[in-house]
Write an enzyme that holds these catalytic residues in place. Structure first.
Site, PDB file in Angstrom:
ATOM      1  N   CYS A  50      55.306   6.144   0.720  1.00 31.81           N
ATOM      2  CA  CYS A  50      54.704   6.455   2.012  1.00 31.81           C
ATOM      3  C   CYS A  50      53.185   6.450   1.966  1.00 31.81           C
ATOM      4  CB  CYS A  50      55.201   7.811   2.514  1.00 31.81           C
ATOM      5  SG  CYS A  50      54.672   9.213   1.510  1.00 31.81           S
ATOM      6  N   MET A 193      63.858  10.653   1.855  1.00 32.35           N
ATOM      7  CA  MET A 193      62.894  11.519   2.528  1.00 32.35           C
ATOM      8  C   MET A 193      63.597  12.439   3.525  1.00 32.35           C
ATOM      9  SD  MET A 193      59.456  11.780   2.368  1.00 32.35           S
ATOM     10  CE  MET A 193      58.556  10.222   2.359  1.00 32.35           C
TER      11      MET A 193
END
Length: 437
Positions: A50, A193
């Protein structure tokens, strides 16, 4: 052949550039295939998270390898190579090893010390292994990096609080909502996530959770796991986002999609606060969402601004020292290993000389007793072995030093060894153990 590391992260590029270069999981094999087809690249691994996109490659030459890798990233992102260069960092040879070790230890992360990066590096290695783009050099480098990362996390207090991008985003949400206990959350994305977000919300005593995912079965699995752990949870459809967002106090978006999935049209003005956490790269939440009345947007950019001000402590400094120690040990081992083919070639040359002289002895003294002949052969071989033992052991010790490569060169020059022999021996050894270097 040397290791080349090329990448960009939250430290060198803003979110808009990072999301253009980001590589989704389905695209990783394709990009690895393009990299390994480059003339100067013999091994390749891709780390995409990310807040970073990095290529680790074994290259025949620095400039050729750099041009090849940047060319692949340029074609993938649609950005000109000159534009990419403004945001890229490049590490070569020893510096490349140090960078990967630092990354695996969590010291280059947005949340310093976060342990999630270890799993991401492991996944990158596995993906490269499945694509057939990892050889001996990257195998040894990555395994060492993973070992160092584990050591840093176990021997320091860096991740004692379990900090991560997810936990920091939820901490912001907790402050805005004056607590998460009893609230209703919507998680958009049921990958790793999303799983981290669900676990953190459970620990925060969230009241209930809805899970939206493109693959409904994956969302149902995460919801079922939460229900088993005592959190009321259900799987919902992506086509029902507007209604689900209207019910929620908190939205966590982390899909890994290549475009926004939470749109401004999904979010109506609020009379009670709504926090939307966008943890996707590229972004999962459309720009206009943060402008909707009553909505607070927490994204990677806002997290980066806040976390950049966090002070570093003794644990961070100790972790950097540990990484430096491990880098020195790794490089010493690599230099020592590099001289091994030359030592092998020297011993092979000595064996050839002994064999030739014994054959000459057989020709000159054919009537020599077999017992005597055997004892002579063993004696000659022992003498040669003893003569070579000290210099070959010593050259390996010396080779582990910063100037170690010169000792192998000196051996080849002094004994007239074929300069190509070490490379040939290394290639042969690689074929035997099933990996190509």
């Amino acid at each position: 052949m040397s290791i080349l590391a090329i990448g960009m992260s939250h430290r060198t590029a803003d979110l808009r550039v990072l999301e253009q270069v980001a590589v989704s999981a389905p695209d990783v094999p394709k990009l690895l295939g393009e990299l390994i087809e480059c003339p100067a690249v013999t091994e390749a691994m891709l780390v995409s998270t990310c807040n970073r996109v990095e290529v680790y490659a074994v290259v025949e030459a620095f400039h050729a390898g750099l041009a090849d890798v940047v060319g692949v990233l340029s074609r993938h992102s649609g950005l000109a190579a000159t534009d990419l260069h403004d945001h890229l960092y490049v590490h070569y040879a020893a510096a490349a090893a140090q960078h990967l070790f630092t990354v695996a230890a969590g010291l280059d992360s947005m949340v310093v010390g976060e342990a999630q990066i270890l799993g991401q590096v492991r996944q990158a290695y596995q993906a490269a292994g499945e694509a057939g783009t990892v050889g001996r050099a990257l195998h040894e480098l990555t395994q060492q990096a993973l070992r160092i990362g584990k050591r840093v996390h176990s021997d320091t207090g860096l991740d004692a609080a379990g900090a991560s991008v997810v936990s920091e985003a939820l901490a912001d949400a907790d402050r805005v909502l004056d607590g998460l206990a009893g609230r209703h959350a919507l998680i958009v994305g049921a990958g790793s996530m999303g799983g981290l977000a669900a676990a953190a919300l459970r620990r925060a005593a969230i009241g209930s959770i809805a899970v939206a995912n493109r693959t409904r079965a994956n969302g149902m699995r995460l919801a079922a796991a939460l229900s088993e752990q005592g959190v009321p949870a259900s799987a919902v459809g992506m086509d029902d986002l507007a209604a689900q967002i209207a019910r929620a106090d908190l939205v966590v978006a982390c899909t890994g999609a290549m475009g926004a999935v939470v749109l401004a049209s999904h979010v109506a003005p609020r009379t009670r606060p709504l926090v939307v956490c966008d943890l996707g790269l590229p972004r999962d939440v459309e720009d206009g969402v943060g402008d909707v009345p009553g909505v607070r947007l927490v994204d990677l950019e806002s997290l980066q601004r806040r976390l950049a001000e966090a002070p570093s402590g003794l644990d961070t400094r100790r972790a950097h020292e540990m990484v430096a120690e491990e880098v020195r040990a790794y490089l010493a081992a690599q230099r020592s290993a590099a001289v091994t083919p030359t030592v092998t070639a020297l011993r092979r040359r000595a064996a050839e000389v002994v064999d030739a002289e014994l054959l000459r002895l057989d020709t000159r003294l054919p009537e020599l007793d077999e017992t005597v002949r055997g004892e002579l052969a063993r004696t000659v071989r022992r003498v040669v072995d003893k003569l070579l033992h000290t210099p070959t052991v010593r050259v390996k010790e010396l080779a582990s030093g910063p100037d170690g490569t010169g000792y192998a060169d000196a051996l080849r020059e002094l004994f007239g060894l074929d300069p190509a022999a070490p490379a040939a021996l290394t290639a042969a050894e690689s074929t035997v153990d099933g990996r190509s270097s």
